[in-house]
Design an enzyme around this catalytic site. Structure first.
Site, PDB file in Angstrom:
ATOM      1  N   LYS A 192      11.616  -7.342  -6.854  1.00  0.00           N
ATOM      2  CA  LYS A 192      11.342  -5.900  -7.288  1.00  0.00           C
ATOM      3  C   LYS A 192      12.560  -5.801  -7.064  1.00  0.00           C
ATOM      4  O   LYS A 192      12.519  -5.132  -5.568  1.00  0.00           O
ATOM      5  CB  LYS A 192      10.320  -5.769  -6.285  1.00  0.00           C
ATOM      6  N   GLU A 246       5.052   1.622  -9.740  1.00  0.00           N
ATOM      7  CA  GLU A 246       5.892   0.761 -11.116  1.00  0.00           C
ATOM      8  C   GLU A 246       6.246  -0.186 -10.769  1.00  0.00           C
ATOM      9  O   GLU A 246       6.639  -1.392 -11.475  1.00  0.00           O
ATOM     10  CB  GLU A 246       6.728   1.896 -10.402  1.00  0.00           C
ATOM     11  N   ASP A 257      11.594   4.688  -4.285  1.00  0.00           N
ATOM     12  CA  ASP A 257      10.333   4.631  -4.811  1.00  0.00           C
ATOM     13  C   ASP A 257       9.604   6.242  -4.422  1.00  0.00           C
ATOM     14  O   ASP A 257       9.106   6.216  -3.503  1.00  0.00           O
ATOM     15  CB  ASP A 257       9.130   3.811  -4.709  1.00  0.00           C
ATOM     16  N   ASP A 293      12.283  -0.562  -1.428  1.00  0.00           N
ATOM     17  CA  ASP A 293      11.390  -1.328  -1.951  1.00  0.00           C
ATOM     18  C   ASP A 293      12.428  -1.792  -2.965  1.00  0.00           C
ATOM     19  O   ASP A 293      11.769  -2.306  -4.593  1.00  0.00           O
ATOM     20  CB  ASP A 293      10.970   0.382  -2.657  1.00  0.00           C
ATOM     21  N   ARG A 339       4.776  -3.250 -10.622  1.00  0.00           N
ATOM     22  CA  ARG A 339       3.783  -4.178 -11.415  1.00  0.00           C
ATOM     23  C   ARG A 339       4.449  -4.493 -13.068  1.00  0.00           C
ATOM     24  O   ARG A 339       4.417  -4.741 -13.295  1.00  0.00           O
ATOM     25  CB  ARG A 339       2.447  -4.191 -11.249  1.00  0.00           C
ATOM     26  N   LYS A 362       4.346  10.325  -4.322  1.00  0.00           N
ATOM     27  CA  LYS A 362       4.180  10.501  -2.604  1.00  0.00           C
ATOM     28  C   LYS A 362       3.766  11.361  -2.066  1.00  0.00           C
ATOM     29  O   LYS A 362       5.108  11.881  -2.221  1.00  0.00           O
ATOM     30  CB  LYS A 362       4.920   9.004  -2.206  1.00  0.00           C
ATOM     31  N   ASP A 372       3.360   5.407  -9.505  1.00  0.00           N
ATOM     32  CA  ASP A 372       3.379   4.979  -8.309  1.00  0.00           C
ATOM     33  C   ASP A 372       2.918   3.500  -7.904  1.00  0.00           C
ATOM     34  O   ASP A 372       4.113   3.153  -7.214  1.00  0.00           O
ATOM     35  CB  ASP A 372       2.932   6.078  -7.271  1.00  0.00           C
TER      36      ASP A 372
HETATM   37  N1  BES Z   1       7.093   0.343  -3.189  1.00  0.00           N
HETATM   38  C1  BES Z   1       5.265   1.433  -3.208  1.00  0.00           C
HETATM   39  C2  BES Z   1       4.158  -0.431  -2.543  1.00  0.00           C
HETATM   40  C3  BES Z   1       4.902   0.012  -0.871  1.00  0.00           C
HETATM   41  C4  BES Z   1       4.334   1.107  -0.422  1.00  0.00           C
HETATM   42  C5  BES Z   1       5.188  -1.167   0.349  1.00  0.00           C
HETATM   43  C6  BES Z   1       4.324   1.916   1.082  1.00  0.00           C
HETATM   44  C7  BES Z   1       5.551  -0.512   1.377  1.00  0.00           C
HETATM   45  C8  BES Z   1       5.409   0.633   1.410  1.00  0.00           C
HETATM   46  C9  BES Z   1       3.860   0.743  -3.944  1.00  0.00           C
HETATM   47  O1  BES Z   1       4.884   1.175  -5.761  1.00  0.00           O
HETATM   48  C10 BES Z   1       3.102   1.429  -4.472  1.00  0.00           C
HETATM   49  O2  BES Z   1       3.357   2.730  -4.236  1.00  0.00           O
HETATM   50  N2  BES Z   1       2.315   0.841  -4.420  1.00  0.00           N
HETATM   51  C11 BES Z   1       0.755   2.157  -4.608  1.00  0.00           C
HETATM   52  C12 BES Z   1      -0.423   1.252  -5.547  1.00  0.00           C
HETATM   53  C13 BES Z   1      -1.068   2.110  -5.858  1.00  0.00           C
HETATM   54  C14 BES Z   1      -0.869   3.373  -6.651  1.00  0.00           C
HETATM   55  C15 BES Z   1      -2.039   0.759  -6.684  1.00  0.00           C
HETATM   56  C16 BES Z   1      -0.159   2.133  -3.126  1.00  0.00           C
HETATM   57  O3  BES Z   1       0.315   1.199  -2.894  1.00  0.00           O
HETATM   58  O4  BES Z   1      -0.497   3.414  -2.893  1.00  0.00           O
HETATM   59 ZN    ZN Z   2       7.313   0.716  -5.341  1.00  0.00          ZN
HETATM   60 ZN    ZN Z   3       5.319   3.166  -5.665  1.00  0.00          ZN
END
Ligand code: BES
Ligand code: ZN
Ligand code: ZN
Length: 478
Positions: A244, A328, A249, A267, A330, A256, A326
């Site tokens: 990735k 994104e 992000d 990210d 996947r 966020k 968010d």
């Molecule tokens: N990049 C984030 C995941 C992340 C969060 C990595 C904090 C490291 C620290 C990812 O893109 C994301 O935002 N995931 C969401 C998924 C949710 C919207 C289903 C998450 O983890 O909140």
């Molecule tokens: Zn992310």
């Molecule tokens: Zn995200």
């Protein structure tokens, strides 16, 4: 930091650090009465210093010898010593590897593992500091210095890969756009690696709409970076590694909260791990075919950003409703995984990504999550993890989760279950883009990409997780 291997006779530095395990017999060179008076037992954290033959000598307590994974414990010992060396004013320091023993059945020597830890623990990113950290030269002292130096070379290649990954991750997003990432990799001049870069137009032609629309809100253009390292047999199917590469992000329209934005430059840690792995493999000269793919985007919010509820057709043909912008990672991985399978017919495909924040709640910073559809890969990845500092632990990929990804108007949504089993949900989504017979493993490294405090092998900041793991996976596959 510079690491050199020297024999005791070549040692001219004034500071000598001697690691001693608990219960280890001290050499007759030491005045045992004096050591007794210090009550030095080699316990972890114990240290005594004295002058000996003109050397400022430190006995460094190495703790109990962990015979179950001696290589890793020697590496960690090296990392701890590196932490101590950082505090010393002397710029050249010798570390004695003489009493560590040598198992002749192993390719790398104890001194080589110690050196690897010394190197990894010394890392520091001071690109933007006006005052640079003064670097140390570390002399590893052993009677078999030239053998040790030779044994260190593959570990050195992995260390180099980890350093490149840490450098990329540490760069802030204003300095490292998707285009900058591509340039940085080109500048590494990886030997035996062919680099292809797909731009927006080329990805449009391939119908990579999930990836393209994550990038739609950003001024910075997306790219798909492909690194081909074909050093194996001509007709061998390659291992494909997908990382990735979200250079920032923000969450997009599902913006966020303020606290969630901190560190979101990292990210792209999965992408950095894939780059570092290709670098390590090419430096070692591993006789394998391996392709690294990094989808590179910024996930930003603007009037051109995708909306929540948008529906896109993926490269695979399946349609996806964007339930959350968010989620994104996947989306970009889905198109990149499909591209990897279509173009390379891989013998196995492994993706690595900072996919779900909840991984920290599951594992703290001890493990990354592993999901797989294949027994051989399960063993390969888990055992590679256990050999290195990059630990993984398997989580379930149950068909029961699939119904939670149902969408009313598209083939699936990218978020389901109201956050329940969030990491498994992300993995289940990715699985929809894996062809029936492709062995696949997904590594969610959101828990381990960044250290908030120093660890022996990874000082505070970007860890470079995944380089040692994936390199080991490819080596063990041989
Ligand atoms: N990049 C984030 C995941 C992340 C969060 C990595 C904090 C490291 C620290 C990812 O893109 C994301 O935002 N995931 C969401 C998924 C949710 C919207 C289903 C998450 O983890 O909140
Ligand atoms: Zn992310
Ligand atoms: Zn995200």
């Amino acid at each position: 930091m510079k690491i050199e291997f020297i024999t005791p006779a070549q040692n001219k530095t004034s500071v000598l650090i001697i690691p001693i395990f608990e219960g280890q017999k001290l050499s007759s060179d030491f005045d045992s009465k004096a050591i007794k008076a210090y009550q030095f037992e080699g316990k972890a954290g114990q240290m005594v210093s004295f002058m000996m033959d003109g050397f400022l000598t430190y006995l460094f307590g190495a703790g109990k010898k962990d015979e179950s994974n001696l290589d890793l414990s020697l590496q960690e010992l090296g990392g701890k010593i590196a932490g101590f060396i950082k505090t010393l004013p002397q710029k050249t320091v010798s570390v004695c590897a003489c009493g560590l023993g040598h198992d002749k059945t192993k390719t790398a020597t104890p001194a080589a593992h110690l050196a690897y830890g010394l190197g990894l623990g010394s890392y520091c990113f001071d690109e933007y500091k006006s005052e640079k950290t003064d670097e140390h030269t570390i002399e590893v002292v052993s009677k078999t210095a030239s053998d040790d130096e030779k044994a260190f070379q593959p570990l050195f290649a992995v260390m180099d890969g980890i350093f490149e990954a840490r450098d990329l991750i540490s760069e802030p997003a204003n300095m490292l756009s998707p285009a900058d990432f591509v340039e940085a990799v080109k500048e590494m001049k990886l030997s035996n690696v062919k680099i292809n870069v797909l731009d927006k137009k080329q990805m449009e032609k391939l119908n990579m709409n999930l990836l393209l629309n994550v990038a739609a809100g950003a001024a910075k253009e997306p790219y798909l970076l492909v690194m081909e390292y074909m050093n194996g047999k001509k007709n061998d199917q390659p291992t494909v590694l997908v990382g990735k590469g979200v250079c920032y992000d923000s969450g997009g329209m599902n913006l966020k909260p303020a606290s969630g934005l901190t560190h979101m430059k990292y990210d792209m840690s999965g992408g950095a791990a894939v780059v570092g792995t290709i670098l390590a493999l090419s430096k070692i000269g591993v006789k394998q075919n391996v392709v690294g793919i990094v989808p590179l985007v910024e996930n930003m919010l603007s009037s051109t950003a995708q909306h929540v509820d948008d529906v896109w057709q993926s490269m695979s043909g399946q349609t996806v409703e964007v339930g959350n912008t968010d989620a994104e990672g996947r989306l970009i991985l889905a198109d990149a995984l499909w591209y990897g399978q279509e173009n390379y017919k891989p013998s196995e495909i492994i993706d690595i990504a900072t996919l779900t924040g909840v991984m920290r709640y599951v594992f703290a910073d001890e493990y990354a999550g592993l999901f797989t559809n294949d027994d051989r890969l399960r063993t390969l990845v888990s055992s590679a993890g256990a050999k290195t500092q990059d630990k993984v632990w398997e989580l379930p990929l149950s068909p029961a989760y699939e119904k939670m990804l149902k969408s009313n108007i598209a083939d699936m949504t990218n978020i389901g279950g109201n956050g329940a089993a969030g990491s498994a949900m992300a993995a289940t989504f990715l699985k929809k883009f894996i062809k029936k017979d492709t062995p696949w493993a997904h590594i969610d490294m959101a828990s381990v990409c960044w250290n908030d405090a120093d660890k022996p092998l990874a000082p505070k900041g970007a860890t470079g997780f995944g380089v040692a793991l994936l390199t080991q996976v490819v080596l063990d596959k041989e």
